[in-house]
Design an enzyme around this catalytic site. Structure first.
Site, PDB file in Angstrom:
ATOM      1  CD1 TRP A 238      -2.572  -4.246  -5.160  1.00  0.00           C
ATOM      2  CD2 TRP A 238      -2.133  -5.890  -3.459  1.00  0.00           C
ATOM      3  NE1 TRP A 238      -2.257  -5.526  -5.806  1.00  0.00           N
ATOM      4  CE2 TRP A 238      -2.055  -6.554  -4.842  1.00  0.00           C
ATOM      5  CE3 TRP A 238      -1.517  -6.719  -2.574  1.00  0.00           C
ATOM      6  CZ2 TRP A 238      -1.940  -7.900  -5.077  1.00  0.00           C
ATOM      7  CZ3 TRP A 238      -1.555  -8.020  -2.690  1.00  0.00           C
ATOM      8  CH2 TRP A 238      -1.514  -8.457  -3.850  1.00  0.00           C
TER       9      TRP A 238
ATOM     10  CE  LYS B 222       7.584   0.183 -11.151  1.00  0.00           C
ATOM     11  NZ  LYS B 222       7.559  -0.418 -12.658  1.00  0.00           N
TER      12      LYS B 222
ATOM     13  CG  ASN C 290       2.869  -0.992   2.680  1.00  0.00           C
ATOM     14  OD1 ASN C 290       2.375  -1.883   2.364  1.00  0.00           O
ATOM     15  ND2 ASN C 290       4.175  -0.547   2.401  1.00  0.00           N
ATOM     16  N   GLY C 291       1.688  -3.554   4.823  1.00  0.00           N
ATOM     17  CA  GLY C 291       2.426  -4.870   5.340  1.00  0.00           C
ATOM     18  C   GLY C 291       1.375  -5.750   5.594  1.00  0.00           C
TER      19      GLY C 291
ATOM     20  CB  CYS D 207      -0.829   0.063   1.301  1.00  0.00           C
ATOM     21  SG  CYS D 207      -1.552  -1.519   1.409  1.00  0.00           S
TER      22      CYS D 207
ATOM     23  CE  LYS E 193       6.194  -5.477 -18.521  1.00  0.00           C
ATOM     24  NZ  LYS E 193       7.187  -5.934 -17.925  1.00  0.00           N
TER      25      LYS E 193
ATOM     26  NE  ARG F 120       4.282   2.006  -1.710  1.00  0.00           N
ATOM     27  CZ  ARG F 120       5.351   1.536  -1.671  1.00  0.00           C
ATOM     28  NH1 ARG F 120       6.275   1.774  -2.578  1.00  0.00           N
ATOM     29  NH2 ARG F 120       5.503   0.628  -0.664  1.00  0.00           N
TER      30      ARG F 120
ATOM     31  CD  GLU G  50       3.536  -6.575 -15.650  1.00  0.00           C
ATOM     32  OE1 GLU G  50       3.493  -6.191 -14.603  1.00  0.00           O
ATOM     33  OE2 GLU G  50       4.529  -6.183 -16.361  1.00  0.00           O
TER      34      GLU G  50
ATOM     35  CD  GLU H 209       9.597  -7.928 -18.988  1.00  0.00           C
ATOM     36  OE1 GLU H 209       9.319  -6.743 -18.971  1.00  0.00           O
ATOM     37  OE2 GLU H 209       9.484  -8.996 -18.362  1.00  0.00           O
TER      38      GLU H 209
ATOM     39  CG  HIS I 208       9.021 -30.684 -26.730  1.00  0.00           C
ATOM     40  ND1 HIS I 208       9.437 -32.147 -27.154  1.00  0.00           N
ATOM     41  CD2 HIS I 208       9.891 -29.892 -26.988  1.00  0.00           C
ATOM     42  CE1 HIS I 208      10.422 -32.087 -27.752  1.00  0.00           C
ATOM     43  NE2 HIS I 208      10.998 -30.903 -27.650  1.00  0.00           N
TER      44      HIS I 208
HETATM   45  C1  AGP Z   1       6.829  -5.988 -13.924  1.00  0.00           C
HETATM   46  O1  AGP Z   1       6.334  -5.437 -14.871  1.00  0.00           O
HETATM   47  C2  AGP Z   1       6.000  -6.279 -12.695  1.00  0.00           C
HETATM   48  N1  AGP Z   1       5.935  -5.124 -12.082  1.00  0.00           N
HETATM   49  C3  AGP Z   1       6.837  -7.193 -11.574  1.00  0.00           C
HETATM   50  O2  AGP Z   1       7.006  -8.436 -12.329  1.00  0.00           O
HETATM   51  C4  AGP Z   1       8.081  -6.609 -11.097  1.00  0.00           C
HETATM   52  O3  AGP Z   1       9.201  -6.794 -12.102  1.00  0.00           O
HETATM   53  C5  AGP Z   1       8.390  -7.393  -9.841  1.00  0.00           C
HETATM   54  O4  AGP Z   1       7.601  -7.201  -8.836  1.00  0.00           O
HETATM   55  C6  AGP Z   1       9.702  -7.139  -9.314  1.00  0.00           C
HETATM   56  O5  AGP Z   1       9.870  -6.000  -8.965  1.00  0.00           O
HETATM   57  P1  AGP Z   1      11.309  -5.101  -8.410  1.00  0.00           P
HETATM   58  O6  AGP Z   1      12.018  -5.395  -9.565  1.00  0.00           O
HETATM   59  O7  AGP Z   1      10.981  -3.886  -8.059  1.00  0.00           O
HETATM   60  O8  AGP Z   1      11.701  -6.172  -7.463  1.00  0.00           O
END
Ligand code: AGP
Length: 608
Positions: free
Chosen positions: A74, A603, A100-101, A2, A485, A27, A488, A481, A504
């Site tokens: 979150w 994030k 937050n936690g 959060c 993207k 966040r 996500e 990757e 396979h």
């Molecule tokens: C990537 O687009 C995501 N936001 C997520 O997978 C991110 O890479 C992952 O949470 C790791 O974050 P960090 O690099 O801040 O540790």
């Protein structure tokens, strides 16, 4: 994970808290709220949904408060709704908390407090903290919070206000980031610096098991064990402009277009063309220590894990050092073998990802040297490693990581060059590598300049609900990757695979409705990739090929071709990912998705 922000000073708190929340919204964004100390009371406003919903709900209300705390959520415990939104209060409503936690022993604490007559209104773990503070309260808010936290297990960044203590905020951290912003006759707290950068660039990073008593005139810090701490104020290097959209419709698009600059920042002052070497002082390792490395483990999460995989190909091929790449969340519980000569790299954009932080601590506990590759200066991982390299990509606010990914690969290329030149790589090969690295920023720019054709492709495929991404060798992680993207930000089911692995199993998915993105560059596996494309075409799959400029052959096979400039094999992922970032972006925009704040994501993942 959060976002928390707090203010105490002469100004009206509400506008400062709302602006801070908006900067922290990446966040977590499923509910928001604030608690204001005003006229001897506490005013609490909270609502499910984005911060704009909260703003709507308080429109027209008159506030006159100079001290308050706020939160954007979150959800971990209890669904996102008005009741579970923060702040939470104790039974008497005199104490209010944002958190937050995750409180791991909240059930035990809840039963203990219920036996003492406390009654709870929400499903959250946070509400327990408010009641626990009340349970320990004997007139001193700081002491009540400190005592309460000695009973808490888990992670937290918290801020607390009480109507019995006007003009005071108590904040504490363990595992979740929290900074104190020092102003002129006013002070701030926040989960990260972007929330308060408009007001101050002077901050103190709270360490684990530290809490602070904050008023307009200043703040005192102590440990949970009640040992006084002398605050260390640091200056924030980022500018306010860097955390604005700068005319782009989304932070993600801005950050995609910032990659040429970010890549230049990642190599600035770290390359020597004459000697064909890189210089990485932040590693804090002497030449002998670097030469004695027997094995490297790279651990990370998400996109950072993908760059780690690319680092493995580079370091093993060019420096001939065995590399293992581990998911941080698995590494920390797997009891890894750390023998002498093992170096552990952790990669994290935010520097706050809980699993990566725990993996670092586990590796160090087992005697490894733990080095970091991070973006956020002063982040917890950066401060807990034995040394490391900042990627200098600048603030990355879009939840989907883009410029941090390419800058992480750039820094891994610098690490590879350092280790390889110490071993078998020749002076001439080193110079060629340096030369190729220095050309990358302008080559990325040339791909960005052709984004219109990628937009047209996205318009053709935005209504598809599945995508397959294929790559071989060092571009297998690039395919992973690209798929991440697309997943996500557009919520399309997309999977990345080594191209040869397709037959396979995944090939069963292919028909005329399955777009298949294939990274088919002119490298040592090109012919193999062409055969894989043949197999897809034989099942009417629709192939979008990422190809090397000048490759005419691929046009005869693929339905669509996106060209990238020619570059050394080990550096190709920095170019081949760009069209995949843009493809995902344009498809998500076409589908009306919230590109910067995709559903269910955040994030930096500061909880397990
Ligand atoms: C990537 O687009 C995501 N936001 C997520 O997978 C991110 O890479 C992952 O949470 C790791 O974050 P960090 O690099 O801040 O540790």
């Amino acid at each position: 994970m959060c976002g928390i922000v707090g203010y105490v000073g002469p100004q009206q708190a509400v506008p400062i808290l709302l602006e801070g929340l908006k900067r922290l919204e990446y966040r977590g964004y499923d509910s928001a709220g604030l608690a204001l100390l005003q006229d001897g009371g506490i005013i609490i406003q909270k609502s499910a949904g984005k911060i704009r919903v909260l703003e709507e709900s308080i429109k027209g209300m008159q506030f006159d408060s100079n001290c308050g705390i706020a939160h954007t959520r979150w959800a971990t415990h209890g669904e996102p709704n008005d009741t579970n939104a923060h702040p939470h209060t104790d039974g008497s409503g005199r104490i209010s908390v944002v958190h937050n936690g995750i409180i791991e022993n909240f059930r035990t604490l809840k039963q203990y407090l219920e036996r003492k007559g406390h009654r709870f209104n929400t499903e959250t773990d946070t509400e327990i903290i408010a009641h626990l503070i009340q349970d320990n309260y004997q007139g001193d808010l700081f002491e009540a919070v400190r005592k309460a936290l000695t009973q808490v297990e888990g992670t937290y960044g918290i801020a607390v206000v009480s109507l019995d203590h006007p003009g005071e905020i108590v904040a504490a951290r363990h595992g979740s980031p929290l900074v104190i912003g020092s102003g002129n006759g006013e002070n701030f707290i926040a989960s990260d610096v972007s929330a308060i950068l408009r007001h101050t660039d002077q901050v103190m990073y709270l360490e684990d098991r530290e809490l602070a008593h904050i008023t307009a005139d200043g703040f005192n810090v102590a440990t949970i064990e009640n040992t006084e701490v002398t605050p260390e104020i640091e200056k924030i290097e980022w500018s306010l402009e860097q955390i604005e959209k700068g005319g782009f419709s989304h932070f993600m698009l801005k950050e995609i277009y910032e990659q040429p600059l970010a890549l230049n920042n990642a190599i600035r002052g770290r390359l020597n063309f004459e000697e064909g070497i890189s210089r990485l002082n932040g590693l804090q390792l002497q030449m002998e220590e670097l030469l004695s490395i027997q094995r490297i483990i790279i651990t990370a999460c998400g996109t950072s894990w993908h760059s780690a995989l690319i680092g493995e190909y580079m370091i093993e091929d060019l420096a001939r050092i065995p590399v293992e790449v581990e998911y941080a969340s698995e590494f920390r519980y797997r009891s890894p073998i750390i023998s002498d000569g093992t170096l552990v790299f952790v990669i994290s954009q935010s520097g706050e990802t809980a699993d990566t932080l725990a993996a670092l601590r586990e590796a160090k506990r087992k005697g490894a040297t733990g080095l970091g590759i991070c973006n956020v200066v002063g982040s917890t991982i950066a401060r807990e490693t034995d040394g490391g390299i900042y990627i200098h990509a600048g603030p990355e606010i879009g939840v989907a990581s883009t410029k941090a990914f390419t800058s992480q690969i750039m820094v891994l290329a610098l690490v590879t060059l350092l280790l390889a030149r110490q071993r078998d790589m020749s002076h001439e090969k080193g110079r060629q590598f340096v030369d190729a690295i220095q050309k990358l920023p302008s080559q990325v720019q040339s791909i960005l300049d052709e984004s219109d054709q990628i937009k047209r492709l996205a318009d053709m495929f935005s209504d598809h609900n599945n995508f397959l991404y294929l790559g071989r060798g060092i571009n297998f992680p690039t395919a992973l990757e690209g798929a991440l993207k697309m997943k996500e930000i557009s919520y399309i089911h997309a999977e990345g695979y080594p191209a040869a692995e397709m037959k396979h199993g995944p090939i069963a998915l292919i028909d005329e409705n399955m777009p298949v993105v294939v990274i088919a560059l002119k490298d040592q596996v090109y012919d193999k990739v062409l055969s894989n494309i043949q197999e897809i075409k034989a099942r009417n799959g629709r192939v979008i090929a990422i190809a090397t400029e000048g490759d005419e052959e691929i046009k005869r096979l693929a339905n669509h071709v996106l060209y990238i400039p020619k570059v050394m094999y080990h550096l190709t992922p920095i170019l081949s990912i760009i069209p995949l970032q843009l493809l995902a972006y344009f498809v998500a925009v076409n589908r009306g998705c919230d590109v910067d704040q995709p559903r269910n994501l955040a994030k930096s993942v500061t909880v397990e």
